[in-house]
Structure formats: structure tokens, C-alpha cells
Design an enzyme around this catalytic site. Sequence first.
Site, PDB file in Angstrom:
ATOM      1  N   GLU A  56       0.849  -1.196   0.000  1.00 18.47           N
ATOM      2  CA  GLU A  56       0.000   0.000   0.000  1.00 18.47           C
ATOM      3  C   GLU A  56       0.884   1.246   0.000  1.00 18.47           C
ATOM      4  O   GLU A  56       1.764   1.389   0.847  1.00 18.47           O
ATOM      5  CB  GLU A  56      -0.915  -0.002   1.233  1.00 18.47           C
ATOM      6  CG  GLU A  56      -1.679   1.280   1.465  1.00 18.47           C
ATOM      7  CD  GLU A  56      -2.507   1.717   0.270  1.00 18.47           C
ATOM      8  OE1 GLU A  56      -2.323   2.866  -0.190  1.00 18.47           O
ATOM      9  OE2 GLU A  56      -3.337   0.902  -0.213  1.00 18.47           O
ATOM     10  N   GLU A  82     -23.512   2.858  -1.035  1.00 18.62           N
ATOM     11  CA  GLU A  82     -24.896   2.385  -1.038  1.00 18.62           C
ATOM     12  C   GLU A  82     -24.878   0.901  -1.406  1.00 18.62           C
ATOM     13  O   GLU A  82     -24.322   0.519  -2.423  1.00 18.62           O
ATOM     14  CB  GLU A  82     -25.727   3.167  -2.059  1.00 18.62           C
ATOM     15  CG  GLU A  82     -25.701   4.678  -1.843  1.00 18.62           C
ATOM     16  CD  GLU A  82     -26.074   5.462  -3.087  1.00 18.62           C
ATOM     17  OE1 GLU A  82     -25.973   4.908  -4.202  1.00 18.62           O
ATOM     18  OE2 GLU A  82     -26.462   6.640  -2.949  1.00 18.62           O
ATOM     19  N   TYR A 201     -26.043  -0.515 -15.845  1.00 19.30           N
ATOM     20  CA  TYR A 201     -26.698  -0.120 -14.598  1.00 19.30           C
ATOM     21  C   TYR A 201     -28.194  -0.423 -14.634  1.00 19.30           C
ATOM     22  O   TYR A 201     -28.762  -0.951 -13.670  1.00 19.30           O
ATOM     23  CB  TYR A 201     -26.467   1.359 -14.327  1.00 19.30           C
ATOM     24  CG  TYR A 201     -25.369   1.622 -13.330  1.00 19.30           C
ATOM     25  CD1 TYR A 201     -25.664   1.955 -12.016  1.00 19.30           C
ATOM     26  CD2 TYR A 201     -24.027   1.534 -13.694  1.00 19.30           C
ATOM     27  CE1 TYR A 201     -24.661   2.192 -11.093  1.00 19.30           C
ATOM     28  CE2 TYR A 201     -23.017   1.769 -12.783  1.00 19.30           C
ATOM     29  CZ  TYR A 201     -23.342   2.102 -11.477  1.00 19.30           C
ATOM     30  OH  TYR A 201     -22.339   2.318 -10.561  1.00 19.30           O
TER      31      TYR A 201
END
Length: 591
Positions: A56, A82, A201
Site C-alpha cells: 500500500e 450504497e 446499470y
Amino acid sequence: MYYSSGNYEAFARPRKPEGVDHKSAYIIGTGLAALTAACYLVRDGQMKGEHIHIFEKDPTPGGACDGWKFENVGYVMRGGREMDNHFEVMWDLFHSIPSIETEGVSVLDEYYWLNKEDPNYSLCRATVNRGQDAHTDGKFDVSDKAAMQIMRLFFATDEELYDKRITDYFNDEVLNSNFWLYWRTMFAFENWHSALEMKRYIKRFIHHVGGLPDFKALRFTRYNQYESMILPMVKYLEDHGVQFHYNTKVVNVEFDIQPDRKQARRIELLTSEGQTNLDLTEDDLVFITNGGCVENSAMGSQNEPAAYNTEIKPGGGWDMWRKIAAQDPAFGNPDKFCYDPEQTNWMSATVETLDQRIIPYIKAICKRDPFTGKVVTGGIVTVKDSSWLMSWTINRQPQFREQPKDHCLVWVYSLFSDKPGDYVKKPMRDCTGKEICMEWLYHLGVPEDQIEELAGHSANTVPVMMPYIDAFFMPRNDTDRPRVVPDGAVNFAFLGQFAETARDTIFTTEYSMRTGMEAVYTLLNVDRGVPEVWGSTYDIRDLLDASVKLRDGKPLTDMSLNLIEKFALRKVLDKAQGTDIEKLLKEYHVI
């Protein structure tokens, strides 16, 4: 690797993969995809933790799933997450990740109980005229012409949509509707973004179309995504002996490329002690997080604007991907996504209220008390007449475990960072945190003579500029993102939002986690199915329900049709009369 669905494989435990004790893994990045890959290496790959190394470049893990309080600056959440009940990979993993709060409970358990007890829904989706309800009233406000445009996109082939923009399929019939207001602000789509991603989507979330106007389809974690998702995964991995190497940049991965065989053979690392090379064998598995939506993010403060840094430098995800992509066409085309930050940027800001003076204006709009510990706004509130196209949201408070109980954290974001504001006559990208808060307070309806005082003394606001946050939405074709495991790859895989996996949609937690699971299952040949993407796009019930709800409940027989279309529809309905088809059409109010 293969896909499966149903309970049979969902609850099965795979046998230990052959030869795994002699293998090692090197994972680039600590975002959700990378941590997921590490978790599956441990859980289902049954690889020894000490054989797994995670690199990282920053001092903390999490990638885009951040949540942090910076000393003398304030709280920062660059984004929010979400979730939905059919994130199949996400829940497959999180039922195995222990909670860091309650012993004997999984992350999935506490999430499930929370959202059952306190279901999400919004009481005000949009405002106009400085805090007045825009009265979208759960309506999509889609004309018949707009519905046909959406349907045309839904049925278009992927090949037809390569390198096409949304505006190649939608005109003002769609773009001026509530449907597009909901869609673009919820998912951060711009008009010029990819028609292919828009189609994906719609197909992916067809079962949630009816829940878009009031967000009842959504679920949220208790705290910010870093504390609720990343920290439990990191603890799980550390408990299993996985090695984290922070402040370590991966500059490049070198490959041995043959006509039908590709092998990662060296990782170039840059640490505080200088550059080193890590030589690899076939038994050294490499998981590469290529690109990065929060690459080049810059943080401002209450009195300083966030810098707009667009230069791509060595040691980041974009530069590394460019070096990798130069070695083989199968490794994708990063410059298709990061070539123009003016088309991919937006800004967010985290507002911390310091007293109770702003709270009444919030309550008046969301119709809830932010300090109950329950759902507050229930999703974003979009300021419909904002020149920045501003939206804001308040999730359950506190959003941080150590947050003062009488402080409220508000997440504000705007899609147009280059447009002058309505109160602060400056582009958002040029504004300090205080000025962004002033613009927000103006749209809350705070009296103008109180705005500067409240923004300066009743709140602390930290802005963040993200030049490449929407890069994955840029128009593309099927070769611009590398497959999770490219053809011929023997010891490497790509992870995250810029790796390609079938049918699922980017800019979701599920997409990141799915790439991690598919990568591990493929490279280790794990004998268990990867959960199939939820198949609502093939469920006639969901298709019928979405079609009617998109038209605000109006039946198909009310559509504006020409004479030939009306005659054809009548003939079809006559044939269906007295059959189960007729019953189904009536049940879902199609007729």
C-alpha cells in the site's frame, strides 16, 4: 472458475486447492477489491497468511473506502457506499468476517439486523427555492418518448454501445425528467459518460427501479465505510498473519509475454529506503489494482480550497497501469479513462456541525432528527436548482465511533466543480470549506445575513477534489479494461473498478469484491462456484414491474401509440386473454 446460484454451493466449503502451501501472493493496493482477494486467499484458498503480502502506497488501508479525522483539519469522507440486498459476493464474504464490536457476530449479521430494524427511505428527494420540497413525489416524470429511448438503450447490444455517450441515446425527453435527476445524482453519471455503463446499470438494478425515487431500495452501514467495512477485513487478515507493507509504492510489474502464455516475473517497489525488485516464479501470484478513482485526490480545509492536481506521477495506479499496458494489448488502455479530468472530476465536502444552530434547517427538509441514531435523510437530497448540481446526505449518526454525540456529519457533493455557485459566486473547486458550507446553507434556506456566521463558527468543512473519480464511466470498448484474469495468464490477475468482469456494474462495492473473488478462484482453481450476478434482468416479473413504475404506474394500454402499434397490441392482448399471461400482466398493472 465458474458461476453458481442457490443455496447448494453458497453454504459449501471447498477442499484445499492443490499446491497452495507452496504458493505466495502479492497484492497491490488495500482497497476493497484487494482486501477481498486477500480474504478469499485465506478463507477458501486456505493459503497461509504469512505467504500473503499486501503493498500500500499510503500509510493507511482502504483505498476509496476511507473515513478519517485529520488532526487540525477535521473529518473527511471522500464518498459513501450504497448497498443492496443482492450484492451476492459481498454477503458471501461478510458472513465470514467477524464484527469488531460484538463477539460471535459477523459483519453481515450486524448489517442485516440494523437495516431490518431501521429500514432506509427518504422523505425529501430534492429541493428547490432554498430548501423547499421540489415535490418530485416519487414520480419519474418520464414521457412515452423518453420511455422508448430508455427501452432502446436497454435492448441495445454491448457492441452497439462501444465508445458511445449517453447523449447518443437520450435527448431532453430523458435528460429533463425526474428519472435523470435521480439517476445522475445517485450514481454520479454525467451526460457525456458511457452509454454502455448506463445500460449495464439499468439491467443490473432493474429490480430496484421502483425504489429509486425514495431510496427504499438502499441499505447503509452503521458507520462510515472505513470503520464498518475496511477495519473488520484488515483485522481478520492480520489475525491470520497476512503481511501489510505500508508506504510502499509499486512502480511497475514486468511480464514474460509469450503467444499463449503470460507470466508476471518482477515487481518494482519504491519504499523510503529506495527502489527494490521482487523476482517472481509461477508460484508467486500477483493481484494488481490498476488505475484508481481517487488517484490525485487533494484535501482542503475550512480556510483553504482543495488543490486540483491532474498530473499523473510514478508510484500511482494510473502510471503503473500505463507501464503494464505498454507490455501487452490484453492489459487494457488506461488513457481511455484518464485522458481528460475535466470530464471525470467532481468534488465532495464533509461538514461537521459544531452546535445546534444549523440542525433546525436540516430537520425542516429531511423531517427527521439527526441525533436519534436512525436513518436521517435516507440517501442524498439533491438541490434541483443548484448551478453546482449539489446533493447532500446525512447517514446514521454518529458516523465515526469517536465522533462527539452532539455533532452531525454531513456529506456534500457536486457534479459541476467548474460552475459559479448561486450564493458564493465561485466554482466549487476554487472554494474553501467555509465557502462550500455557505453555498450549502444558502440552499438549506438559512437567512442570508446568518450564512457566513454559521459557516464560520457553527461548522467545520473539509473539501476534497477528485480529478478521476468518474474515470470508469468514460466511453470505452471491450478491450479498454483488462479481464480479471487475461487469457494465458498463469500467475496474475487484475482487480477493482478498471478490471473487466461480465454483467456486473462498476462504482459499486460488489464490483470491487467480485473481481477479488474471481481472481482468487481462477488462479487457485478453487472448487466452488462464484455467486452469479443477481439475475433480475432475466425475471419477467421484475421487467414488468420496472416498466410500469418507470411510467409512474400508467399501464401499457395508455401509451401514445400509432394506429399500427395499437392494432398489434390489441391482437397480442386478445391472444393472452384467459391465460396466465393475462393474469401476470394484470398483477403487475401492465394492463
